[in-house]
Design an enzyme around this catalytic site. Structure first.
Site, mmCIF file in Angstrom:
data_model
loop_
_atom_site.group_PDB
_atom_site.id
_atom_site.type_symbol
_atom_site.label_atom_id
_atom_site.label_comp_id
_atom_site.label_asym_id
_atom_site.label_seq_id
_atom_site.Cartn_x
_atom_site.Cartn_y
_atom_site.Cartn_z
ATOM 1 N N GLY A 36 0.791 -1.287 -0.082
ATOM 2 C CA GLY A 36 -0.025 0.076 -0.118
ATOM 3 C C GLY A 36 1.022 1.219 -0.121
ATOM 4 C CG HIS A 37 3.345 2.279 3.330
ATOM 5 N ND1 HIS A 37 3.320 0.935 4.233
ATOM 6 C CD2 HIS A 37 2.690 2.949 4.285
ATOM 7 C CE1 HIS A 37 2.668 1.418 5.325
ATOM 8 N NE2 HIS A 37 2.285 2.425 5.272
ATOM 9 C CB SER A 90 -3.733 -2.484 7.787
ATOM 10 O OG SER A 90 -3.446 -1.886 8.893
ATOM 11 C CD GLN A 109 -0.994 9.396 13.539
ATOM 12 O OE1 GLN A 109 -0.532 10.398 13.064
ATOM 13 N NE2 GLN A 109 -1.703 8.258 12.527
HETATM 14 P P1 AMP Z 1 0.219 4.606 7.746
HETATM 15 O O1 AMP Z 1 1.851 4.245 7.725
HETATM 16 O O2 AMP Z 1 -0.340 3.442 8.208
HETATM 17 O O3 AMP Z 1 0.194 5.882 8.338
HETATM 18 O O4 AMP Z 1 0.207 4.900 6.422
HETATM 19 C C1 AMP Z 1 0.690 5.836 5.532
HETATM 20 C C2 AMP Z 1 -0.175 6.066 4.246
HETATM 21 O O5 AMP Z 1 -0.103 4.968 3.464
HETATM 22 C C3 AMP Z 1 -1.456 6.669 4.588
HETATM 23 O O6 AMP Z 1 -1.645 7.637 3.873
HETATM 24 C C4 AMP Z 1 -2.217 5.322 4.296
HETATM 25 O O7 AMP Z 1 -3.715 5.564 3.922
HETATM 26 C C5 AMP Z 1 -1.388 4.491 3.283
HETATM 27 N N1 AMP Z 1 -1.956 3.330 3.141
HETATM 28 C C6 AMP Z 1 -1.997 2.404 4.320
HETATM 29 N N2 AMP Z 1 -2.423 1.185 3.761
HETATM 30 C C7 AMP Z 1 -2.905 1.298 2.508
HETATM 31 C C8 AMP Z 1 -3.379 0.477 1.596
HETATM 32 N N3 AMP Z 1 -3.768 -0.813 1.735
HETATM 33 N N4 AMP Z 1 -3.684 1.063 0.351
HETATM 34 C C9 AMP Z 1 -3.105 2.356 0.013
HETATM 35 N N5 AMP Z 1 -2.702 2.981 0.846
HETATM 36 C C10 AMP Z 1 -2.502 2.713 2.025
#
Ligand code: AMP
Length: 272
Positions: free
Chosen positions: A34-35, A183, A59
């Protein structure tokens, strides 16, 4: 790839790279595909790609959630390097929240619904750290995932309300083959919970709040925080469930057309 830990170093390294488009991808690490999709988009669209790696305590309402958040900086730095990131900004908590810190950004209404009801102060922490990252990096474009639809909406509002000169790019949710959204928190699920977690995207794929609630009510061992339609851009059916202390969120867009989860029960005969 440069790795910097202080605001002064980040500014010093970035100054000679201007002018030229800067893309910023804020993350909390435990990087996955996702990242990667955000990093790839940033790489394709900018001269310089900056990734922040910072588990933002402001947060997290719950100290145990913060303590259990997966962290592996060495792996994340290798991942970022593989994605062609130019600079990683990975500050300490003190660097971002110096002693005496008391200036907060609160997107009041959007930040208090849905996730905000279950995680009071969460979006205040998000908006504050993101605005600070924007000011440090001064990106032309900032990349966020549709996975956190409400977060994207909060940032969109922040950019509009404060007239920031930043283009918001929101990328689609990346999912495992069975439909579960990737996630960092998935790593905290037991194998059995992981199997059952797919009930969330399956329920949301109905695109109907009542049907989704009914589907999830039939699943033992998971608690539903909410299933709600949210009038975001685009409108989504959003949901949050918990297995013990592990919380998962997901959403599907409600506009007509394809089903990104691939889980819609019956697609035959759907109007296009
Ligand atoms: P985080 O590290 O969880 O704060 O996520 C960093 C960024 O990656 C945020 O903008 C999230 O929305 C995005 N992100 C996390 N999981 C996914 C996913 N499965 N698909 C797309 N973007 C994601």
């Amino acid at each position: 790839m440069k790795v910097v830990r202080t605001i002064a170093e980040a500014r010093r390294e970035l100054a000679p790279l201007r002018p030229g488009a800067f893309g910023l991808v804020p993350t909390m690490g435990a990087l996955h595909d996702g990242h990667r999709s955000l990093l790839d988009a940033a790489r394709a669209e900018n001269k310089t790609v900056v990734m922040s790696l910072f588990v933002n305590p402001a947060q997290f309402g719950d100290a145990s959630d913060l303590a259990s958040y997966p962290q592996d900086d060495e792996r994340d730095l290798a991942f970022a390097e593989g994605a062609g990131v130019d600079l990683v900004f990975t500050p300490s908590v003190d660097e971002m929240y110096p002693p005496g810190f008391q200036t907060w950004v609160d997107v009041t209404e959007l930040g208090s619904i849905l996730e905000g009801r279950f995680r009071p102060g969460h979006f205040r922490g998000v908006a504050t750290v993101v605005l600070k990252l924007f000011e440090i990096v001064r990106p032309d474009r900032a990349y966020f995932g549709q996975k956190d639809a409400q977060q994207a909406e909060v940032i969109r509002r922040l950019i509009r309300d404060l007239a920031l000169e930043i283009e918001l790019r929101v990328l689609p949710i990346v999912r495992d083959p069975d439909g579960l959204a990737l996630s960092s928190r998935n790593a905290l699920l037991s194998p059995e919970e992981r199997e059952r977690a797919v009930s969330l995207p399956r329920a949301l794929a109905t695109k109907d709040a009542d049907a989704a609630r009914a589907a999830l009510a039939a699943s033992n061992g998971l608690a539903v925080d909410y299933i709600e339609v949210a009038d975001f851009d685009p409108p989504v059916l959003a949901g949050a469930i918990r297995f013990g202390s592990t919380r998962l969120i997901d959403n599907v867009p409600l506009d007509k057309g394809s089903d990104p989860t691939g889980l819609t029960p019956s697609q035959e005969g759907d109007p296009v």
